[in-house]
Design a protein around this motif. Structure first.
Motif, PDB file in Angstrom:
ATOM      1  N   VAL A 337       0.846  -1.191   0.000  1.00 34.61           N
ATOM      2  CA  VAL A 337       0.000   0.000   0.000  1.00 34.61           C
ATOM      3  C   VAL A 337       0.884   1.245   0.000  1.00 34.61           C
ATOM      4  O   VAL A 337       2.013   1.232   0.514  1.00 34.61           O
ATOM      5  CB  VAL A 337      -0.949   0.028   1.216  1.00 34.61           C
ATOM      6  N   THR A 338       0.375   2.308  -0.609  1.00 35.40           N
ATOM      7  CA  THR A 338       1.125   3.546  -0.764  1.00 35.40           C
ATOM      8  C   THR A 338       0.331   4.715  -0.184  1.00 35.40           C
ATOM      9  O   THR A 338      -0.872   4.834  -0.435  1.00 35.40           O
ATOM     10  CB  THR A 338       1.443   3.821  -2.247  1.00 35.40           C
ATOM     11  N   PHE A 339       1.005   5.577   0.576  1.00 34.27           N
ATOM     12  CA  PHE A 339       0.392   6.763   1.178  1.00 34.27           C
ATOM     13  C   PHE A 339       1.062   8.025   0.645  1.00 34.27           C
ATOM     14  O   PHE A 339       2.200   7.991   0.167  1.00 34.27           O
ATOM     15  CB  PHE A 339       0.532   6.724   2.706  1.00 34.27           C
ATOM     16  N   TRP A 340       0.348   9.148   0.727  1.00 35.04           N
ATOM     17  CA  TRP A 340       0.928  10.461   0.462  1.00 35.04           C
ATOM     18  C   TRP A 340       0.320  11.446   1.447  1.00 35.04           C
ATOM     19  O   TRP A 340      -0.599  11.109   2.187  1.00 35.04           O
ATOM     20  CB  TRP A 340       0.737  10.887  -0.994  1.00 35.04           C
ATOM     21  N   MET A 341       0.818  12.694   1.459  1.00 31.00           N
ATOM     22  CA  MET A 341       0.393  13.693   2.441  1.00 31.00           C
ATOM     23  C   MET A 341      -0.441  14.802   1.787  1.00 31.00           C
ATOM     24  O   MET A 341      -0.325  15.977   2.147  1.00 31.00           O
ATOM     25  CB  MET A 341       1.624  14.277   3.140  1.00 31.00           C
ATOM     26  N   LYS A 342      -1.302  14.417   0.858  1.00 26.27           N
ATOM     27  CA  LYS A 342      -2.159  15.387   0.198  1.00 26.27           C
ATOM     28  C   LYS A 342      -3.117  16.032   1.209  1.00 26.27           C
ATOM     29  O   LYS A 342      -3.822  15.323   1.935  1.00 26.27           O
ATOM     30  CB  LYS A 342      -2.958  14.714  -0.918  1.00 26.27           C
ATOM     31  N   THR A 364       7.823   7.842   9.003  1.00 28.09           N
ATOM     32  CA  THR A 364       7.328   9.167   9.372  1.00 28.09           C
ATOM     33  C   THR A 364       7.029   9.945   8.097  1.00 28.09           C
ATOM     34  O   THR A 364       7.900  10.065   7.220  1.00 28.09           O
ATOM     35  CB  THR A 364       8.352   9.935  10.225  1.00 28.09           C
ATOM     36  N   MET A 365       5.813  10.443   7.988  1.00 28.93           N
ATOM     37  CA  MET A 365       5.388  11.193   6.807  1.00 28.93           C
ATOM     38  C   MET A 365       5.258  12.669   7.187  1.00 28.93           C
ATOM     39  O   MET A 365       4.638  13.014   8.195  1.00 28.93           O
ATOM     40  CB  MET A 365       4.056  10.652   6.277  1.00 28.93           C
ATOM     41  N   GLN A 366       5.846  13.532   6.364  1.00 29.35           N
ATOM     42  CA  GLN A 366       5.898  14.962   6.648  1.00 29.35           C
ATOM     43  C   GLN A 366       5.052  15.759   5.655  1.00 29.35           C
ATOM     44  O   GLN A 366       4.945  15.399   4.480  1.00 29.35           O
ATOM     45  CB  GLN A 366       7.346  15.462   6.615  1.00 29.35           C
ATOM     46  N   THR A 367       4.475  16.850   6.144  1.00 31.99           N
ATOM     47  CA  THR A 367       3.664  17.709   5.276  1.00 31.99           C
ATOM     48  C   THR A 367       4.551  18.374   4.230  1.00 31.99           C
ATOM     49  O   THR A 367       5.739  18.620   4.468  1.00 31.99           O
ATOM     50  CB  THR A 367       2.949  18.792   6.093  1.00 31.99           C
ATOM     51  N   GLU A 368       3.951  18.675   3.076  1.00 31.00           N
ATOM     52  CA  GLU A 368       4.674  19.316   1.980  1.00 31.00           C
ATOM     53  C   GLU A 368       3.825  20.465   1.444  1.00 31.00           C
ATOM     54  O   GLU A 368       3.069  20.313   0.479  1.00 31.00           O
ATOM     55  CB  GLU A 368       4.981  18.301   0.879  1.00 31.00           C
ATOM     56  N   SER A 369       3.942  21.614   2.066  1.00 32.78           N
ATOM     57  CA  SER A 369       3.137  22.775   1.690  1.00 32.78           C
ATOM     58  C   SER A 369       3.573  23.322   0.336  1.00 32.78           C
ATOM     59  O   SER A 369       4.774  23.457   0.059  1.00 32.78           O
ATOM     60  CB  SER A 369       3.265  23.866   2.759  1.00 32.78           C
ATOM     61  N   GLY A 370       2.596  23.633  -0.508  1.00 27.56           N
ATOM     62  CA  GLY A 370       2.865  24.262  -1.795  1.00 27.56           C
ATOM     63  C   GLY A 370       3.373  23.320  -2.870  1.00 27.56           C
ATOM     64  O   GLY A 370       3.761  23.777  -3.947  1.00 27.56           O
ATOM     65  N   VAL A 371       3.380  21.999  -2.616  1.00 24.03           N
ATOM     66  CA  VAL A 371       3.858  21.018  -3.595  1.00 24.03           C
ATOM     67  C   VAL A 371       2.666  20.469  -4.376  1.00 24.03           C
ATOM     68  O   VAL A 371       1.658  20.075  -3.777  1.00 24.03           O
ATOM     69  CB  VAL A 371       4.614  19.866  -2.895  1.00 24.03           C
ATOM     70  N   ASP A 373       0.341  17.894  -6.543  1.00 19.75           N
ATOM     71  CA  ASP A 373       0.063  16.488  -6.251  1.00 19.75           C
ATOM     72  C   ASP A 373       1.063  15.542  -6.899  1.00 19.75           C
ATOM     73  O   ASP A 373       1.503  14.567  -6.291  1.00 19.75           O
ATOM     74  CB  ASP A 373      -1.361  16.131  -6.711  1.00 19.75           C
ATOM     75  N   GLU A 374       1.434  15.838  -8.134  1.00 17.59           N
ATOM     76  CA  GLU A 374       2.316  14.936  -8.877  1.00 17.59           C
ATOM     77  C   GLU A 374       3.689  14.809  -8.239  1.00 17.59           C
ATOM     78  O   GLU A 374       4.398  13.823  -8.450  1.00 17.59           O
ATOM     79  CB  GLU A 374       2.467  15.407 -10.329  1.00 17.59           C
ATOM     80  N   GLN A 375       4.099  15.814  -7.443  1.00 18.47           N
ATOM     81  CA  GLN A 375       5.435  15.808  -6.862  1.00 18.47           C
ATOM     82  C   GLN A 375       5.442  15.460  -5.370  1.00 18.47           C
ATOM     83  O   GLN A 375       6.493  15.477  -4.734  1.00 18.47           O
ATOM     84  CB  GLN A 375       6.090  17.177  -7.075  1.00 18.47           C
ATOM     85  N   LEU A 376       4.275  15.154  -4.811  1.00 19.29           N
ATOM     86  CA  LEU A 376       4.229  14.765  -3.404  1.00 19.29           C
ATOM     87  C   LEU A 376       4.963  13.445  -3.181  1.00 19.29           C
ATOM     88  O   LEU A 376       4.905  12.535  -4.014  1.00 19.29           O
ATOM     89  CB  LEU A 376       2.779  14.624  -2.947  1.00 19.29           C
TER      90      LEU A 376
END
Length: 410
Positions: A337-342, A364-371, A373-376
């Motif tokens: 399974v795959t997760f992202w921080m959208k 540990t998953m970190q927030t990515e402000s201003g990124v 979706d394709e680059q998350l």
């Protein structure tokens, strides 16, 4: 002998006064420009509030937390505004003592509430009231026009507004941050809190103390593309007894063209405390999904995501997660399974768990402000997983969780 002109003659004074006149003129223009800037920002704030009031629909997701020296009360809400006559909201309230021997004046420590137009559904999840089930009563929808449901109206009460020159991305939209401190004596704020108390009453005394000791600070992010509000945050302090009450409000706003509707709860089903929303609650009960998980002697109350919609949503747009709570993802089959921080607003630890209840991977998953979706960043489990548990970042290390440990579900 020559005639000497007096220093006080009209001709000499004309040249002496000229520098002072120029200085006064400069100060006057500067003051006028400063005041005009304030006026323009105040006009912008009023325009922004009118824009929100005229929105055909919007969705708000966030929290309202009240803290005293002895207790904490938290409200997590999913609010749907469709039209003035079609307002819907679903929220979970919880209250707990944190020491000092005091308590919050609440009739139910854990409560689920759904309001659809003029109908209110309530369910108390306290142990001594579990058998009561859902109660239904009428609700005055006029309250939806008050600041408790429209906290952003306070933006129009600001006098001195600070503007951040940098743009920030919120839910894929460029926003600009504005902040201000609302003067304590603003009539609208006082009316929303005390509604003209009788002279000599306890409420009147509280009002007087608020005037001298209270404060309201707000931050508001305005979308550049359409003028709607993307996020509203407020910290309000009010005196109570010998201490201060602090209220923090933080909401994200989306869906300005169309929002999903909240369905009435089934009166024959009972929600589990802390569910993400009523739909998830009912489904969790029907599937007999776990309510808690214990790892290494540490227990977490679970919000369960088991259908496509809740699995995709996860903790997105949530502003916080209790330290003793977690989001459990239950997948249809055991697989990679795959997760992202959208749309995530805080960092989390994710524990991937197999069908035997064994932890196979911790990341540990970190927030990515201003990124975009394709680059998350994508976070994939190291092996097939049937469950994934998200908890606040840092807790896995704090409690010494390791691969191979067992997760005990109840």
């Amino acid at each position: 002998a020559a005639w000497q002109e007096s220093w006080w003659s009209r001709r000499r004074m004309r040249y002496a006064i000229l520098p002072f006149a120029l200085l006064a003129l400069t100060l006057g223009y500067g003051t006028a420009a400063y005041l005009n800037g304030d006026y323009q920002k105040q006009a912008f704030a009023k325009t922004t509030v009118r824009q929100m009031e005229g929105a055909p629909s919007y969705m708000a997701v966030g929290s309202d937390i009240v803290r005293t020296s002895s207790a904490v009360q938290e409200v997590r809400e999913q609010f749907m505004y469709i039209s003035p006559s079609q307002v819907q909201t679903s929220y979970h309230t919880s209250a707990r003592d944190v020491g000092g021997g005091g308590s919050l004046p609440v009739d139910c420590a854990e409560k689920e509430i759904v309001i659809i137009s003029s109908t209110r559904y309530q369910y108390c999840a306290d142990d001594d009231k579990l058998a009561d089930g859902w109660s239904v009563d009428s609700f005055d929808p006029a309250i939806f026009t008050q600041p408790i449901f429209r906290p952003w109206v306070r933006f129009s009460w600001c006098r001195k507004i600070q503007e951040d020159p940098e743009l920030q991305m919120i839910n894929g939209a460029e926003t600009r941050l504005y902040s201000c401190e609302i003067p304590n004596a603003v009539e609208a704020e006082l009316e929303s809190a005390w509604q003209s108390p009788e002279e000599g009453s306890k409420e009147a005394e509280a009002l007087e103390r608020f005037l001298s000791e209270g404060s309201v600070d707000i931050s508001i992010w305005v979308r550049q593309e359409d003028g709607y509000i993307g996020r509203f945050s407020m910290t309000k302090t009010s005196p109570q007894g010998s201490s201060m009450v602090t209220e923090t409000v933080d909401y994200l706003y989306t869906g300005f063209s169309q929002v999903p509707k909240i369905e009435p709860p089934d009166s024959h089903t009972l929600p589990s405390s802390g569910a993400t929303d009523i739909g998830d609650t009912v489904q969790a009960q029907q599937l007999n999904l776990p309510e808690t998980v214990t790892i290494g002697g540490v227990a977490f109350n679970l919000d369960v995501a088991a259908d496509d919609a809740s699995l995709a949503r996860g903790l997105s747009n949530r502003t916080l997660l209790a330290q003793d709570a977690g989001m459990l993802f239950v997948f249809p089959t055991e697989e990679l399974v795959t997760f992202w921080m959208k749309d995530m607003l805080f960092d989390v630890d994710v524990l991937f768990i197999n069908s035997s209840g064994s932890i196979i991977d911790i990341q540990t998953m970190q927030t990515e402000s201003g990124v975009v979706d394709e680059q998350l960043t994508r976070y994939q489990s190291s092996g097939p997983a049937l469950f994934a548990l998200e908890i606040n970042a840092g807790l896995a290390e704090q409690f010494g969780f390791q691969v191979g440990m067992q997760a005990l579900f109840e």
